[in-house]
Design a protein around this motif. Structure first.
Motif, PDB file in Angstrom:
ATOM      1  N   VAL A 155      -9.548  -3.011   1.156  1.00  0.00           N
ATOM      2  CA  VAL A 155     -10.600  -2.570   0.520  1.00  0.00           C
ATOM      3  C   VAL A 155     -11.127  -1.353   0.862  1.00  0.00           C
ATOM      4  CG1 VAL A 155     -12.872  -3.158  -0.485  1.00  0.00           C
ATOM      5  CG2 VAL A 155     -11.318  -5.212   0.319  1.00  0.00           C
ATOM      6  N   ALA A 156     -10.842  -0.471  -0.022  1.00  0.00           N
ATOM      7  CA  ALA A 156     -11.460   1.025   0.369  1.00  0.00           C
ATOM      8  C   ALA A 156     -12.172   1.635  -1.211  1.00  0.00           C
ATOM      9  CB  ALA A 156     -10.341   1.747   0.651  1.00  0.00           C
ATOM     10  N   ASP A 157     -13.183   2.270  -1.010  1.00  0.00           N
ATOM     11  CA  ASP A 157     -13.525   2.888  -2.007  1.00  0.00           C
ATOM     12  C   ASP A 157     -13.885   2.068  -3.491  1.00  0.00           C
ATOM     13  OD1 ASP A 157     -13.986   5.470  -0.701  1.00  0.00           O
ATOM     14  OD2 ASP A 157     -11.710   5.905  -1.388  1.00  0.00           O
ATOM     15  N   SER A 210      -1.487  -8.030  -3.035  1.00  0.00           N
ATOM     16  CA  SER A 210      -0.342  -8.327  -3.702  1.00  0.00           C
ATOM     17  C   SER A 210      -0.284  -9.871  -4.243  1.00  0.00           C
ATOM     18  CB  SER A 210       0.830  -8.341  -2.536  1.00  0.00           C
ATOM     19  OG  SER A 210       0.608  -9.443  -1.437  1.00  0.00           O
ATOM     20  N   THR A 211       0.827  -9.967  -5.299  1.00  0.00           N
ATOM     21  CA  THR A 211       0.887 -11.321  -6.064  1.00  0.00           C
ATOM     22  C   THR A 211       2.230 -11.331  -6.260  1.00  0.00           C
ATOM     23  OG1 THR A 211       1.003 -10.415  -8.055  1.00  0.00           O
ATOM     24  CG2 THR A 211      -1.086 -10.755  -7.369  1.00  0.00           C
ATOM     25  N   ASP A 212       2.820 -12.617  -6.839  1.00  0.00           N
ATOM     26  CA  ASP A 212       4.060 -12.879  -6.831  1.00  0.00           C
ATOM     27  C   ASP A 212       4.808 -11.972  -7.852  1.00  0.00           C
ATOM     28  OD1 ASP A 212       4.082 -14.825  -5.114  1.00  0.00           O
ATOM     29  OD2 ASP A 212       3.612 -16.675  -6.825  1.00  0.00           O
ATOM     30  N   ASP A 213       3.947 -11.116  -8.685  1.00  0.00           N
ATOM     31  CA  ASP A 213       4.348 -10.186  -9.672  1.00  0.00           C
ATOM     32  C   ASP A 213       4.544  -8.681  -9.257  1.00  0.00           C
ATOM     33  OD1 ASP A 213       4.985 -12.270 -11.464  1.00  0.00           O
ATOM     34  OD2 ASP A 213       2.888 -12.332 -11.864  1.00  0.00           O
ATOM     35  N   GLY A 214       4.024  -8.551  -8.063  1.00  0.00           N
ATOM     36  CA  GLY A 214       3.932  -7.170  -7.629  1.00  0.00           C
ATOM     37  C   GLY A 214       2.592  -6.773  -6.831  1.00  0.00           C
ATOM     38  N   VAL A 215       2.056  -5.536  -6.781  1.00  0.00           N
ATOM     39  CA  VAL A 215       1.058  -4.910  -6.219  1.00  0.00           C
ATOM     40  C   VAL A 215       0.164  -4.736  -7.160  1.00  0.00           C
ATOM     41  CG1 VAL A 215       0.016  -3.251  -4.397  1.00  0.00           C
ATOM     42  CG2 VAL A 215       2.524  -4.216  -4.012  1.00  0.00           C
ATOM     43  N   VAL A 216      -1.244  -5.087  -6.934  1.00  0.00           N
ATOM     44  CA  VAL A 216      -2.284  -4.543  -7.937  1.00  0.00           C
ATOM     45  C   VAL A 216      -3.540  -4.000  -7.027  1.00  0.00           C
ATOM     46  CG1 VAL A 216      -1.650  -6.587  -9.361  1.00  0.00           C
ATOM     47  CG2 VAL A 216      -3.397  -7.034  -7.601  1.00  0.00           C
ATOM     48  N   ALA A 217      -4.347  -3.265  -7.970  1.00  0.00           N
ATOM     49  CA  ALA A 217      -5.428  -2.572  -7.512  1.00  0.00           C
ATOM     50  C   ALA A 217      -6.598  -3.116  -8.303  1.00  0.00           C
ATOM     51  CB  ALA A 217      -5.490  -1.148  -7.450  1.00  0.00           C
ATOM     52  N   TRP A 268      -4.932  -0.842 -11.677  1.00  0.00           N
ATOM     53  CA  TRP A 268      -3.597  -0.741 -11.946  1.00  0.00           C
ATOM     54  C   TRP A 268      -2.644  -1.614 -11.559  1.00  0.00           C
ATOM     55  CZ3 TRP A 268      -0.989  -0.550  -7.382  1.00  0.00           C
ATOM     56  CH2 TRP A 268      -1.681  -0.060  -6.482  1.00  0.00           C
ATOM     57  N   ALA A 269      -1.634  -1.748 -11.760  1.00  0.00           N
ATOM     58  CA  ALA A 269      -0.401  -2.879 -11.266  1.00  0.00           C
ATOM     59  C   ALA A 269       0.853  -2.215 -11.354  1.00  0.00           C
ATOM     60  CB  ALA A 269      -0.658  -4.037 -12.064  1.00  0.00           C
ATOM     61  N   ASN A 270       1.623  -2.653 -10.274  1.00  0.00           N
ATOM     62  CA  ASN A 270       2.950  -2.056 -10.026  1.00  0.00           C
ATOM     63  C   ASN A 270       3.803  -3.315  -9.998  1.00  0.00           C
ATOM     64  OD1 ASN A 270       5.570  -1.163  -9.200  1.00  0.00           O
ATOM     65  ND2 ASN A 270       4.656   0.714  -8.705  1.00  0.00           N
ATOM     66  N   ALA A 271       4.616  -3.738 -10.888  1.00  0.00           N
ATOM     67  CA  ALA A 271       5.316  -4.910 -10.940  1.00  0.00           C
ATOM     68  C   ALA A 271       6.946  -4.850 -10.563  1.00  0.00           C
ATOM     69  CB  ALA A 271       5.475  -5.410 -12.275  1.00  0.00           C
ATOM     70  N   ASP A 272       6.946  -3.438  -9.843  1.00  0.00           N
ATOM     71  CA  ASP A 272       8.318  -3.105  -9.419  1.00  0.00           C
ATOM     72  C   ASP A 272       8.292  -3.190  -7.779  1.00  0.00           C
ATOM     73  OD1 ASP A 272       9.486  -2.693 -12.005  1.00  0.00           O
ATOM     74  OD2 ASP A 272       8.706  -0.650 -12.074  1.00  0.00           O
ATOM     75  N   VAL A 273       7.379  -3.385  -7.327  1.00  0.00           N
ATOM     76  CA  VAL A 273       7.287  -3.198  -5.765  1.00  0.00           C
ATOM     77  C   VAL A 273       6.851  -4.682  -5.273  1.00  0.00           C
ATOM     78  CG1 VAL A 273       5.887  -2.358  -3.648  1.00  0.00           C
ATOM     79  CG2 VAL A 273       6.585  -0.939  -5.672  1.00  0.00           C
ATOM     80  N   ASP A 274       7.941  -5.135  -4.477  1.00  0.00           N
ATOM     81  CA  ASP A 274       7.512  -6.652  -3.757  1.00  0.00           C
ATOM     82  C   ASP A 274       7.310  -6.414  -2.389  1.00  0.00           C
ATOM     83  OD1 ASP A 274       7.581  -9.289  -2.961  1.00  0.00           O
ATOM     84  OD2 ASP A 274       9.960  -9.501  -3.097  1.00  0.00           O
ATOM     85  N   GLY A 295      -0.628   3.738  -8.753  1.00  0.00           N
ATOM     86  CA  GLY A 295       0.270   2.810  -8.058  1.00  0.00           C
ATOM     87  C   GLY A 295       1.598   3.068  -8.213  1.00  0.00           C
ATOM     88  N   SER A 296       1.862   4.438  -8.930  1.00  0.00           N
ATOM     89  CA  SER A 296       3.255   4.886  -8.714  1.00  0.00           C
ATOM     90  C   SER A 296       3.749   5.244  -7.303  1.00  0.00           C
ATOM     91  CB  SER A 296       3.516   6.113  -9.523  1.00  0.00           C
ATOM     92  OG  SER A 296       2.324   7.142  -9.073  1.00  0.00           O
TER      93      SER A 296
END
Length: 557
Positions: free
Chosen positions: A88-90, A96-103, A113-119, A145-146
């Motif tokens: 947690v920051a700012d 992380s979820t089963d579908d990727g990384v989220v903010a 944002w969400a990045n579904a390409d990063v496990d 999230g790029s």
């Protein structure tokens, strides 16, 4: 013990024993005689910027909020985001979820944002980047999230987790300790082992940062290194460690989980000298360490014997967070006799006085969606509950909330339930309609001074550590419907509590179509999944004004 503290080093290539320190850090001089130094903070200045607190991973918030008498409610929940540690920051939560990384927006849980390409999991935040660990270390742009860069280790044994501090990213990969530049992922330096040709010791643990130093563990014991060059500050023998997932560091001490044991060796952070022995699922700050074994949960002074207490919670475990003067821990049962009458605090979030172990309050799953603590930041406790990430906050003053019945009120606002906008006292009806909680929730949970036994009954035993060993990852447990579900965990993650609460309990979900308040819940949408462009918040619990609606927070019977 060995010390190497009389070297002025630059970023040029250095050969230290059998390890290699290779350049890329620039020409800034580093006087290792001044390290470790507790005044050198690894930053950033946040309560929980990394996956286990700060870069020291000791689950310690020095000036943490003192939560009031267990009066917590769910502000929001995100499905499937509670299985792994968060950062947690700012005012942003990284998960992380089963579908990727989220903010997620910390205020209401909506997706930034969400990045579904990063496990990957185990986020750490520094500057404008969030770092996560999976098969590789990945650096993501915090704004969208790029991917900024990705490591190229192709590890055989996996990466335990990364530590981000002092402009670098530190991780142990297949027995080698790497320091990468945080800006671009290039190798700052690496160490394949320490010792001599006849007595080499590979790295067996993750890393932690504090005091201007990087700490890790070899098969011989703990070690402290200078971050810019890898110059050895001290190393010493400790508990045997053929493999261990966790190391923790504060300005006072360094601790690590010993292989095949619930004991945690504690060493002086400045010298490496042994100072104490802790117990499984440890958390510690500057003065006190807390943890538990099969026969109790205890707290003790890191140096000396000023503080010593124990709590009788046999076969009940949880990894705590020390927040200010309070120990917060979610206890769950693990082994022991079946359902004994004397078992206290099973599946309860408990607040203890860190100095004497007395119970301040306790909150059960029947009262709120509590679970293993994922983070504490500001006035919010983030927990895992049935696989979901839940933000718990102290109850708001519902007297300031508008009454839905007033939407069509044309009589000047003189109804008995109206908010008192003009300061007049219209409460002379003789009825108390305040939707406030009980004054002392701890009364119903056995919280009393009798828990302060001071007996020191902190025998570690040999029970399973549900936080500190890889044996917990993927453990199957029965959910409330009798189905078998699998616990979720990260990569050799010592902090991934699988306290029988990591299952996603489909029986606890209420279809959004049946929730008459769904349209009024901020961030609540139906249909698409978390990463499908719309946010599926399961519920936004507000205790006031929900008595007649379906309570989707209650666990199924």
């Amino acid at each position: 013990m060995w010390k190497r503290r009389s070297v002025l080093a630059t970023g040029a290539a250095l050969s230290i024993g059998t390890g290699l320190a290779s350049g890329g850090a620039g020409a800034a001089e580093v006087d290792v005689d001044e390290l470790p130094d507790p005044d050198r903070d690894p930053g950033p200045d946040e309560d929980w910027p990394s996956h286990r607190g700060d870069p020291g991973h000791a689950r310690y918030v020095a000036d943490g909020h003192e939560f009031d008498e267990g009066a917590l409610e769910a502000a929001w929940s995100v499905e499937g985001a509670g299985g792994d540690p968060v950062a947690v920051a700012d005012e942003t939560v990284y998960a992380s979820t089963d579908d990727g990384v989220v903010a997620l927006d910390a205020a209401d849980g909506t997706v930034v944002w969400a990045n579904a390409d990063v496990d990957a999991s185990d986020p750490s935040v520094a500057g404008e980047t969030v770092f996560v660990t999976g098969d590789e270390i990945v650096a993501l742009d915090r704004s969208d999230g790029s991917v900024r860069w990705k490591s190229d280790f192709d590890p055989e044994a996996g990466i335990i987790w990364q530590t981000v501090a002092y402009g670098g990213v530190y991780a142990v990969v297949d027995g080698t300790l790497y320091a990468l530049e945080a800006d671009d992922g290039s190798v700052r330096w690496k160490k394949e082992s320490v010792g001599s040709d006849d007595d080499e010791h590979e790295f067996v643990a993750a890393t932690a940062a504090a005091n201007g130093a990087i700490y890790s563990v070899t098969s011989e014991g703990p070690i402290a290194l200078e971050p810019e060059t890898g110059v050895e500050l001290w190393r010493t023998r400790g508990f045997p460690a053929s493999w261990t997932s966790a190391i923790y560091a504060t300005s006072t001490a360094v601790g690590y989980d010993a292989s095949g044991s619930r004991e945690v060796g504690l060493h002086d952070a400045q010298t490496g000298e042994s100072v104490d022995i802790g117990y499984g699922q440890i958390a510690f700050g500057e003065e006190i360490h807390v943890g538990g074994g099969d026969y109790g949960y205890s707290g003790s002074s890191i140096n000396g014997d000023e503080y010593s207490w124990s709590l009788d919670v046999m076969y009940t475990y949880g990894q705590a967070v020390i927040s200010g003067e309070t120990v917060l821990v979610y206890f769950t049962r693990d082994g022991g006799p079946p359902d004994p009458e004397w078992r206290d605090y099973d599946e309860e979030l408990v607040a203890l006085n860190k100095y004497d172990g007395s119970v301040k309050w306790a909150l059960s799953r029947d009262e709120a969606p509590v679970g293993s603590i994922r983070a504490i930041s500001g006035e919010t406790i983030y927990v895992e509950h049935d696989g979901d990430l839940v933000a718990l906050r102290e109850e708001t003053d519902t007297d300031d909330q508008p009454d839905e019945s007033d939407e069509n009120d044309t009589d000047g606002g003189n109804d008995e339930g109206d908010d008192q906008q003009d300061g007049e006292d219209n409460s002379n009806t003789g009825e108390d309609e305040c939707p406030c909680p009980d004054d002392d929730p701890a009364d119903d949970n056995g919280g009393s001074g009798s828990d302060d036994s001071g007996t020191g009954s902190d025998d570690s035993g040999s029970g399973k550590d549900d936080d500190g060993s890889s044996g917990d990852n993927g453990e199957s447990v029965d959910d409330d419907d009798g189905d078998i579900v699998n616990g979720t965990a990260g990569n050799g993650d010592a902090g991934n509590e699988t306290d029988a609460g990591n299952e996603t309990d489909a029986g606890n979900e209420t279809d959004a179509e049946n929730d008459t308040d769904a349209d009024n819940v901020p961030g609540f949408t139906t249909g698409a999944g978390l990463l499908g462009g719309t946010l599926g918040l399961e519920w936004l619990r507000r205790k006031a004004g929900t008595d007649e609606s379906t309570d989707v927070n209650e666990p199924s019977e």
